[in-house]
Every structure is written in structure tokens, then in C-alpha cells.
Design a protein around this motif. Structure first.
Motif, PDB file in Angstrom:
ATOM      1  N   THR A 129     -32.495  92.199  20.317  1.00  0.00           N
ATOM      2  CA  THR A 129     -31.382  93.120  20.131  1.00  0.00           C
ATOM      3  C   THR A 129     -30.055  92.362  20.197  1.00  0.00           C
ATOM      4  O   THR A 129     -29.931  91.346  20.877  1.00  0.00           O
ATOM      5  N   ALA A 130     -29.076  92.890  19.449  1.00  0.00           N
ATOM      6  CA  ALA A 130     -27.699  92.355  19.441  1.00  0.00           C
ATOM      7  C   ALA A 130     -27.675  90.852  19.161  1.00  0.00           C
ATOM      8  O   ALA A 130     -27.041  90.084  19.882  1.00  0.00           O
ATOM      9  N   THR A 131     -28.377  90.462  18.116  1.00  0.00           N
ATOM     10  CA  THR A 131     -28.361  89.061  17.692  1.00  0.00           C
ATOM     11  C   THR A 131     -27.845  88.961  16.267  1.00  0.00           C
ATOM     12  O   THR A 131     -27.822  89.938  15.520  1.00  0.00           O
ATOM     13  N   VAL A 132     -27.435  87.744  15.915  1.00  0.00           N
ATOM     14  CA  VAL A 132     -26.898  87.454  14.594  1.00  0.00           C
ATOM     15  C   VAL A 132     -27.817  86.455  13.897  1.00  0.00           C
ATOM     16  O   VAL A 132     -28.262  85.472  14.497  1.00  0.00           O
ATOM     17  N   SER A 133     -28.113  86.748  12.644  1.00  0.00           N
ATOM     18  CA  SER A 133     -28.852  85.820  11.786  1.00  0.00           C
ATOM     19  C   SER A 133     -28.075  85.700  10.483  1.00  0.00           C
ATOM     20  O   SER A 133     -27.344  86.622  10.110  1.00  0.00           O
ATOM     21  N   VAL A 134     -28.219  84.582   9.798  1.00  0.00           N
ATOM     22  CA  VAL A 134     -27.444  84.362   8.573  1.00  0.00           C
ATOM     23  C   VAL A 134     -28.373  83.883   7.457  1.00  0.00           C
ATOM     24  O   VAL A 134     -29.106  82.911   7.616  1.00  0.00           O
ATOM     25  N   LEU A 135     -28.304  84.585   6.339  1.00  0.00           N
ATOM     26  CA  LEU A 135     -29.030  84.203   5.127  1.00  0.00           C
ATOM     27  C   LEU A 135     -28.057  83.542   4.170  1.00  0.00           C
ATOM     28  O   LEU A 135     -26.927  83.997   4.010  1.00  0.00           O
ATOM     29  N   GLY A 136     -28.510  82.481   3.535  1.00  0.00           N
ATOM     30  CA  GLY A 136     -27.641  81.800   2.581  1.00  0.00           C
ATOM     31  C   GLY A 136     -28.464  80.962   1.625  1.00  0.00           C
ATOM     32  O   GLY A 136     -29.589  81.343   1.276  1.00  0.00           O
ATOM     33  N   PHE A 137     -27.913  79.838   1.238  1.00  0.00           N
ATOM     34  CA  PHE A 137     -28.563  78.970   0.255  1.00  0.00           C
ATOM     35  C   PHE A 137     -28.519  77.520   0.717  1.00  0.00           C
ATOM     36  O   PHE A 137     -27.561  77.085   1.351  1.00  0.00           O
ATOM     37  N   GLU A 138     -29.582  76.785   0.377  1.00  0.00           N
ATOM     38  CA  GLU A 138     -29.585  75.330   0.485  1.00  0.00           C
ATOM     39  C   GLU A 138     -29.636  74.850  -0.958  1.00  0.00           C
ATOM     40  O   GLU A 138     -30.664  74.921  -1.606  1.00  0.00           O
ATOM     41  N   ARG A 139     -28.455  74.465  -1.472  1.00  0.00           N
ATOM     42  CA  ARG A 139     -28.265  74.297  -2.911  1.00  0.00           C
ATOM     43  C   ARG A 139     -28.624  75.619  -3.591  1.00  0.00           C
ATOM     44  O   ARG A 139     -28.032  76.626  -3.296  1.00  0.00           O
ATOM     45  N   ARG A 170     -32.798  79.949  -1.686  1.00  0.00           N
ATOM     46  CA  ARG A 170     -32.510  80.880  -0.588  1.00  0.00           C
ATOM     47  C   ARG A 170     -33.065  80.309   0.715  1.00  0.00           C
ATOM     48  O   ARG A 170     -34.196  79.810   0.751  1.00  0.00           O
ATOM     49  N   ALA A 171     -32.284  80.410   1.774  1.00  0.00           N
ATOM     50  CA  ALA A 171     -32.696  79.806   3.042  1.00  0.00           C
ATOM     51  C   ALA A 171     -32.129  80.585   4.220  1.00  0.00           C
ATOM     52  O   ALA A 171     -31.163  81.348   4.091  1.00  0.00           O
ATOM     53  N   LEU A 172     -32.744  80.387   5.403  1.00  0.00           N
ATOM     54  CA  LEU A 172     -32.199  80.901   6.650  1.00  0.00           C
ATOM     55  C   LEU A 172     -31.226  79.869   7.187  1.00  0.00           C
ATOM     56  O   LEU A 172     -31.613  78.728   7.466  1.00  0.00           O
ATOM     57  N   ARG A 173     -29.973  80.255   7.340  1.00  0.00           N
ATOM     58  CA  ARG A 173     -28.983  79.337   7.901  1.00  0.00           C
ATOM     59  C   ARG A 173     -28.934  79.438   9.426  1.00  0.00           C
ATOM     60  O   ARG A 173     -28.551  78.495  10.110  1.00  0.00           O
ATOM     61  N   ARG A 174     -29.342  80.587   9.945  1.00  0.00           N
ATOM     62  CA  ARG A 174     -29.276  80.846  11.384  1.00  0.00           C
ATOM     63  C   ARG A 174     -30.204  82.017  11.663  1.00  0.00           C
ATOM     64  O   ARG A 174     -30.335  82.914  10.831  1.00  0.00           O
ATOM     65  N   TRP A 175     -30.858  82.002  12.839  1.00  0.00           N
ATOM     66  CA  TRP A 175     -31.760  83.126  13.133  1.00  0.00           C
ATOM     67  C   TRP A 175     -31.752  83.448  14.634  1.00  0.00           C
ATOM     68  O   TRP A 175     -31.829  82.550  15.461  1.00  0.00           O
ATOM     69  N   LEU A 214     -34.842  94.071   9.475  1.00  0.00           N
ATOM     70  CA  LEU A 214     -34.161  92.786   9.271  1.00  0.00           C
ATOM     71  C   LEU A 214     -35.164  91.635   9.207  1.00  0.00           C
ATOM     72  O   LEU A 214     -34.949  90.666   8.479  1.00  0.00           O
ATOM     73  N   ARG A 215     -36.269  91.740   9.930  1.00  0.00           N
ATOM     74  CA  ARG A 215     -37.314  90.725   9.810  1.00  0.00           C
ATOM     75  C   ARG A 215     -37.931  90.757   8.409  1.00  0.00           C
ATOM     76  O   ARG A 215     -38.174  89.703   7.795  1.00  0.00           O
ATOM     77  N   VAL A 216     -38.172  91.955   7.898  1.00  0.00           N
ATOM     78  CA  VAL A 216     -38.657  92.101   6.526  1.00  0.00           C
ATOM     79  C   VAL A 216     -37.653  91.511   5.541  1.00  0.00           C
ATOM     80  O   VAL A 216     -38.022  90.771   4.614  1.00  0.00           O
ATOM     81  N   LEU A 217     -36.372  91.817   5.755  1.00  0.00           N
ATOM     82  CA  LEU A 217     -35.343  91.314   4.844  1.00  0.00           C
ATOM     83  C   LEU A 217     -35.293  89.788   4.861  1.00  0.00           C
ATOM     84  O   LEU A 217     -35.170  89.142   3.812  1.00  0.00           O
ATOM     85  N   GLY A 218     -35.412  89.194   6.054  1.00  0.00           N
ATOM     86  CA  GLY A 218     -35.445  87.736   6.161  1.00  0.00           C
ATOM     87  C   GLY A 218     -36.634  87.143   5.425  1.00  0.00           C
ATOM     88  O   GLY A 218     -36.511  86.148   4.701  1.00  0.00           O
ATOM     89  N   GLY A 219     -37.799  87.755   5.589  1.00  0.00           N
ATOM     90  CA  GLY A 219     -38.984  87.273   4.890  1.00  0.00           C
ATOM     91  C   GLY A 219     -38.846  87.395   3.386  1.00  0.00           C
ATOM     92  O   GLY A 219     -39.167  86.467   2.639  1.00  0.00           O
ATOM     93  N   TRP A 229     -36.087  87.498   1.721  1.00  0.00           N
ATOM     94  CA  TRP A 229     -35.063  86.560   1.251  1.00  0.00           C
ATOM     95  C   TRP A 229     -35.683  85.199   0.958  1.00  0.00           C
ATOM     96  O   TRP A 229     -35.350  84.548  -0.036  1.00  0.00           O
ATOM     97  N   MET A 230     -36.625  84.791   1.801  1.00  0.00           N
ATOM     98  CA  MET A 230     -37.231  83.474   1.619  1.00  0.00           C
ATOM     99  C   MET A 230     -38.235  83.427   0.480  1.00  0.00           C
ATOM    100  O   MET A 230     -38.212  82.505  -0.334  1.00  0.00           O
ATOM    101  N   ASN A 231     -39.136  84.417   0.424  1.00  0.00           N
ATOM    102  CA  ASN A 231     -40.204  84.310  -0.585  1.00  0.00           C
ATOM    103  C   ASN A 231     -40.630  85.644  -1.180  1.00  0.00           C
ATOM    104  O   ASN A 231     -41.676  85.722  -1.828  1.00  0.00           O
ATOM    105  N   GLY A 232     -39.839  86.697  -0.962  1.00  0.00           N
ATOM    106  CA  GLY A 232     -40.151  87.997  -1.541  1.00  0.00           C
ATOM    107  C   GLY A 232     -41.212  88.788  -0.816  1.00  0.00           C
ATOM    108  O   GLY A 232     -41.566  89.891  -1.241  1.00  0.00           O
ATOM    109  N   LEU A 233     -41.733  88.254   0.304  1.00  0.00           N
ATOM    110  CA  LEU A 233     -42.856  88.882   1.001  1.00  0.00           C
ATOM    111  C   LEU A 233     -42.448  89.420   2.363  1.00  0.00           C
ATOM    112  O   LEU A 233     -41.983  88.673   3.227  1.00  0.00           O
ATOM    113  N   ALA A 234     -42.650  90.718   2.561  1.00  0.00           N
ATOM    114  CA  ALA A 234     -42.327  91.338   3.851  1.00  0.00           C
ATOM    115  C   ALA A 234     -43.129  90.722   4.990  1.00  0.00           C
ATOM    116  O   ALA A 234     -42.626  90.566   6.112  1.00  0.00           O
TER     117      ALA A 234
END
Length: 199
Positions: free
Chosen positions: A176-186, A189-194, A154-159, A161-166
Motif C-alpha cells: 500500500t501507498a507505494t510508487v512504481s514507474v513504467l517507462g522505456f529502455e530505448r 517497455r520496462a519497469l523503471r521503479r517498483w 496495478l500488478r496486472v498493468l505492470g505485467g 506493460w512488460m509483455n502483454g500478460l496479466a
């Protein structure tokens, strides 16, 4: 990145849920393809996410094939209708499976999964390809998507999502047992929550 293509996806929101505690996550052992069950505390952690997730409407729920992710999905209240997605599997740690970073560094000084070889496992280039391919499939979806997976992936996926780089994921700590949210700023691609708990 094609800006026109990005404009087509601003309504997509991707929720990343890391599985609950296991004995190996507690000890710091690298847990890739070994099926280690949740601890009782890990199950409690997963259940604590249910109130937050119940407030959302998910169009798609995908989970890693590993039992710890599937169990977290079920305990968090999203098991019904979920589908297994092999590309959500954790990093394949090869010969380092089940070993801690301290143990590995006893023979490979300075080793990290982010910048060192992983014999018989996945290189950072390979996991980056896997994550970016998954992102392309996610971009074809609409609405809110929940992904139950693992810390390093999921850390790789977050990275990615932002710039294509793991490697960007090395800067994103994930408990463990945390929620993060990927979305858009206009259209970007951006992290909305981490790394958020169920509040």
C-alpha cells in the motif's frame, strides 16, 4: 509489437501509485468494488508520498473511481485537476469480495486470483483485456502520467506493460501507498521503479 510505434513513445513515463492502507487491505480481504475508506495510517501513508510527487511535473493525473484511490490522490497532493478513469478500478472479485485467500481456500483448495475462476467477477483474460486497452490509450499520451489505483490491478498493468500478460503481475508484489514507474529502455517497455516508498 511494432518497433516503429514504440520509438514514438520513449518520453512517456507512467507513475503507478497504490492507495493507502484500509481495514480490508490490512486483514487481507479482497477489496474490489466495495468502497472501504483509508485508515488513519493509510492517510498518513498517502501524505508521506506528497514530497516525492511534488518534485515531479505531471501532465495527466488519473484515479480509480474508488474512494480509497481518490482520497490517496488528494492526500498525496495531486487531487486538483485529477480525473476519474473507470478502467483503473480494482479486479472485480465477484463472490470472493470481502473474503481472504485463506477463507476461499477452505472450500476451493489452492485458489488464487491468478489461476482460478472468479464467479460473478472478472477472469484473468478479462482484466488483461482491460489493462492492455488502457495501455494503448496511455501510449497516445506524452510526458508524465500519474495513475492512482489498486494492488492487483496495478500488478496486472505492470505485467501487461512488460509483455502483454496479466499473469506476469503475479511476480510483482505491491504494498500500500507505494510508487512504481513504467517507462522505456530505448524502445523497449520496462519497469523503471517498483514498489517504492516516498523516498
Amino acid at each position: 509489437m511494432n518497433i516503429t510505434a514504440l520509438n514514438e513513445h520513449p518520453t512517456l513515463e507512467i507513475w503507478l501509485i497504490r492507495h493507502g492502507e484500509t481495514e480490508w487491505s490490512l486483514s487481507g480481504q479482497h477489496t474490489g468494488r466495495t468502497n472501504v475508506p483509508l485508515t488513519e495510517h493509510g492517510r498518513e501513508q498517502a501524505r508521506s508520498l506528497a514530497p516525492l510527487l511534488a518534485k515531479q511535473s505531471f501532465d495527466v493525473v488519473l484515479t480509480s473511481p474508488m474512494s480509497r484511490a481518490i482520497e490517496t490522490c488528494r492526500e498525496a497532493g495531486l487531487g486538483v485537476g485529477s480525473r476519474v478513469e473507470p478502467d483503473l478500478s480494482e479486479w472485480n472479485y465477484g463472490i470472493y469480495e470481502g473474503r481472504t485467500t485463506t477463507e476461499i481456500r477452505a472450500t476451493v483448495p489452492g485458489w488464487t486470483v491468478w489461476n482460478s475462476p472468479v464467479p460473478e467477477g472478472e477472469s484473468i483474460e478479462q482484466i488483461q483485456l482491460r489493462a492492455n486497452a488502457l495501455i494503448q490509450r496511455l501510449l497516445a499520451m506524452r510526458g508524465r502520467v500519474a495513475l492512482f489505483s489498486h494492488g492487483h490491478f496495478l500488478r496486472v498493468l505492470g505485467g501487461c506493460w512488460m509483455n502483454g500478460l496479466a499473469l506476469t503481475g503475479s511476480h510483482l508484489l505491491l504494498d500500500t501507498a507505494t510508487v512504481s514507474v513504467l517507462g522505456f529502455e530505448r524502445e523497449t517497455r520496462a519497469l523503471r521503479r517498483w514498489n517504492s516508498r516516498g523516498d
